[in-house]
Scaffold this motif. Structure first.
Motif, PDB file in Angstrom:
ATOM      1  N   LEU A 132      -1.361  -2.211  -4.377  1.00 15.40           N
ATOM      2  CA  LEU A 132      -0.792  -2.754  -5.597  1.00 15.40           C
ATOM      3  C   LEU A 132      -0.473  -4.229  -5.430  1.00 15.40           C
ATOM      4  O   LEU A 132       0.121  -4.638  -4.431  1.00 15.40           O
ATOM      5  N   GLN A 147       0.865  -1.171   0.000  1.00 14.99           N
ATOM      6  CA  GLN A 147       0.000   0.000   0.000  1.00 14.99           C
ATOM      7  C   GLN A 147       0.907   1.228   0.000  1.00 14.99           C
ATOM      8  O   GLN A 147       1.769   1.379   0.881  1.00 14.99           O
ATOM      9  N   GLY A 149       3.878   9.005  -4.830  1.00 13.34           N
ATOM     10  CA  GLY A 149       3.611   7.949  -5.799  1.00 13.34           C
ATOM     11  C   GLY A 149       4.231   8.166  -7.152  1.00 13.34           C
ATOM     12  O   GLY A 149       3.783   7.551  -8.134  1.00 13.34           O
ATOM     13  N   PRO A 200       2.958  -3.394 -11.570  1.00 12.15           N
ATOM     14  CA  PRO A 200       1.912  -3.539 -10.546  1.00 12.15           C
ATOM     15  C   PRO A 200       0.521  -3.459 -11.151  1.00 12.15           C
ATOM     16  O   PRO A 200       0.298  -2.809 -12.180  1.00 12.15           O
ATOM     17  N   HIS A 201      -0.411  -4.140 -10.493  1.00 18.20           N
ATOM     18  CA  HIS A 201      -1.830  -4.021 -10.812  1.00 18.20           C
ATOM     19  C   HIS A 201      -2.498  -3.320  -9.626  1.00 18.20           C
ATOM     20  O   HIS A 201      -2.373  -3.770  -8.484  1.00 18.20           O
ATOM     21  N   ARG A 202      -3.192  -2.231  -9.921  1.00 18.26           N
ATOM     22  CA  ARG A 202      -3.834  -1.457  -8.864  1.00 18.26           C
ATOM     23  C   ARG A 202      -5.183  -2.079  -8.517  1.00 18.26           C
ATOM     24  O   ARG A 202      -5.982  -2.393  -9.400  1.00 18.26           O
ATOM     25  N   THR A 247      -9.709  -5.219  -9.973  1.00 19.05           N
ATOM     26  CA  THR A 247      -8.494  -4.765 -10.641  1.00 19.05           C
ATOM     27  C   THR A 247      -8.814  -3.493 -11.403  1.00 19.05           C
ATOM     28  O   THR A 247      -9.646  -3.496 -12.320  1.00 19.05           O
ATOM     29  N   THR A 296      -3.989  -3.231   5.514  1.00 22.57           N
ATOM     30  CA  THR A 296      -4.265  -1.890   5.015  1.00 22.57           C
ATOM     31  C   THR A 296      -5.167  -1.192   6.032  1.00 22.57           C
ATOM     32  O   THR A 296      -6.340  -1.533   6.148  1.00 22.57           O
ATOM     33  N   ASN A 334      -2.650   3.865  -2.887  1.00 22.71           N
ATOM     34  CA  ASN A 334      -2.944   2.754  -3.788  1.00 22.71           C
ATOM     35  C   ASN A 334      -2.548   1.429  -3.156  1.00 22.71           C
ATOM     36  O   ASN A 334      -1.519   1.337  -2.480  1.00 22.71           O
ATOM     37  N   ASP A 370      -6.296  -1.156 -12.894  1.00 21.32           N
ATOM     38  CA  ASP A 370      -5.451  -0.992 -14.073  1.00 21.32           C
ATOM     39  C   ASP A 370      -4.054  -1.528 -13.778  1.00 21.32           C
ATOM     40  O   ASP A 370      -3.729  -1.870 -12.652  1.00 21.32           O
ATOM     41  N   ARG A 371      -3.257  -1.631 -14.853  1.00 27.28           N
ATOM     42  CA  ARG A 371      -1.819  -1.818 -14.685  1.00 27.28           C
ATOM     43  C   ARG A 371      -1.224  -0.447 -14.416  1.00 27.28           C
ATOM     44  O   ARG A 371      -1.614   0.538 -15.048  1.00 27.28           O
ATOM     45  N   PHE A 372      -0.251  -0.405 -13.540  1.00 23.33           N
ATOM     46  CA  PHE A 372       0.137   0.879 -12.954  1.00 23.33           C
ATOM     47  C   PHE A 372       1.631   1.101 -13.107  1.00 23.33           C
ATOM     48  O   PHE A 372       2.438   0.252 -12.721  1.00 23.33           O
TER      49      PHE A 372
END
Length: 456
Positions: free
Chosen positions: A127, A121, A193, A136-138, A145, A453, A125, A147-149
């Motif tokens: 991830l 975290q 970030g 990473p995938h958010r 899921t 988290t 975000n 997006d890809r980040f």
């Protein structure tokens, strides 16, 4: 120590390792005991969960332990209640196609997109992370899921599976590797970030650099003899890495704002490290605690079970350029965690999973261990007959609580019921009964990483 010729993978055939075929949402799962009201957040666990389970074709005896499709399990806690449990596949290209869904948006990089090896975290975000340059995938608050980040377009290459967050600066530090490059990349992500630095670090060959360690002034890199195998890749392996005797083993000490020319490399005895514990400065020395495997993916290229993982300490003399090595505790263990407020500084406490004799590098074990690194003592929390816990997390009792004062949470599989529980152990009575157990009506197979988290 296990004999390499007699190690067993039979435990990997048990239901504790079998993937589940369905995504499930359960509201208000039952609780035994009393959940502390201070626990407001979610426990997440990620690991491989092969899509072939949907077709009844999964066989862990012949499939790579780390190759299964990424699935996240989570339990939301708050107000002394368990609000929900849910499990969701991370929507990689393969998963989206299998489920008949649109592809996940975002860029692609690396060997694939199977982000099944880590969770973090950062900057608001959550991830899901993977090896071999996977982006990473958010994940959203319901485990969807997003997006890809690539950190807002600031990440030049791939990312790593096991980043470390500095508790003082809020920065995230990671090492990324990809077999088509002649270097690894040391990545620093600022507290907002965005990638602040991405330094190429030259390495020999193509090592699987799964993790790093962080002190308040330096980063420790692990250049170890598990490397990319073109032959395995050509044969279709989703994890084409195996032991390479010719590669050697060394540690690299890099000033946190340094570059390739500043790395001090020092040879060590061959071994492999999936999971460091912590590192800290002590005058001219750097103390590095890790879970050390004597070998990995050598005689058995599919399962990391060839030798007994144990906690070792490397003491680095930065002036003399030497490393001393010693084992700290007897017994097999994996998946260490610390009070993350102590990251990069001298720590007293660590927690891990105690493995049963003969099972070596399994993904679960019958005990939780607490090591006192000051008194060099180990306390044991027995999870009970037929029960196996996975990667634990520590949650402090409050922002100013003393180091190690809080709760240890882990997902526990029960062989008798073929179901899993979220177990909460109070460190004030670590060897006693859990203060709370959240009972899930389904199985959560053993995974690779866990995360707490707060407030989410």
């Amino acid at each position: 120590m296990l004999d390499y010729d007699t190690h067993s993978t039979s435990h990997l055939l048990s239901r504790a390792y079998r993937p589940v075929a369905d995504e499930v949402t359960v509201s208000s799962p039952a609780i035994t005991g009393t959940l502390p009201s201070e626990l407001d957040g979610s426990f997440l666990r990620i690991g491989p969960n092969s899509l072939s389970a949907r077709r009844g074709g999964h066989d862990p005896a012949v499939e790579h332990t780390f190759a299964g499709d990424a699935m996240v399990h989570a339990v939301r806690l708050g107000g002394g209640r368990a609000h929900w449990y849910r499990n969701r596949w991370v929507r990689t290209d393969r998963v989206a196609a299998e489920l008949g869904e649109l592809p996940t948006p975002g860029p692609r990089y690396g060997l694939g997109d199977n982000a099944n090896a880590g969770l973090v975290q950062h900057a608001g975000n959550v991830l899901a992370l993977g090896d071999a340059g996977v982006l990473p995938h958010r994940l959203g608050p319901q485990l969807q899921t997003v997006d890809r980040f690539d950190f807002g377009g600031t990440l030049p290459d791939g990312f790593g599976a096991r980043p470390v967050q500095d508790p003082l600066t809020g920065e995230l530090h990671a090492v990324a590797y990809y077999h088509e490059l002649n270097h690894v990349t040391y990545v620093t992500v600022d507290a907002l970030g965005k990638v602040r630095r991405a330094e190429p670090i030259a390495v020999k060959g193509t090592p699987m650099m799964h993790a790093l360690s962080l002190t308040d002034r330096h980063t420790v890199l692990y250049d170890l003899p598990v490397t990319y195998s073109a032959a395995d890749a050509a044969a279709g392996s989703r994890v084409p890495y195996r032991w390479d005797d010719s590669h050697g083993a060394r540690l690299g000490v890099l000033p946190r704002d340094g570059g390739d020319a500043d790395v001090l490399w020092m040879d060590i005895d061959p071994c492999y490290v999936f999971h460091p514990v912590n590192a800290y400065e002590r005058g001219r020395e750097i103390v590095v605690d890790v879970i050390r495997h004597e070998r990995a993916f050598d005689r058995d290229p599919l399962h990391p079970v060839e030798s007994e993982p144990a906690m070792w300490r490397w003491t680095i003399d930065r002036v003399g350029g030497t490393v001393s090595e010693r084992r700290l505790f007897e017994g097999a263990e994996e998946f260490p965690c610390i009070d993350e407020r102590m990251t990069g500084t001298r720590h007293r406490w660590s927690w891990s999973v105690g493995m049963a004799p003969g099972l070596a590098g399994a993904l679960g074990g019958r005990e939780l261990l607490r090591h006192d690194l000051t008194a060099m003592r180990t306390d044991v929390h027995d999870l009970g007959p037929g029960r196996e816990g996975g990667a634990p997390v520590f949650v402090p009792r409050g922002p100013s609580a003393p180091e190690g004062d809080g709760w240890v949470l882990t997902m526990v599989y029960d062989h008798a019921t073929d179901r899993s529980d979220l177990v909460v152990v109070d460190t004030a009575d670590f060897t006693g009964d859990p203060v709370a157990v959240v009972h899930l009506p389904v199985r959560a197979p053993h995974g690779l990483a866990s995360l707490w988290t707060a407030g989410r």
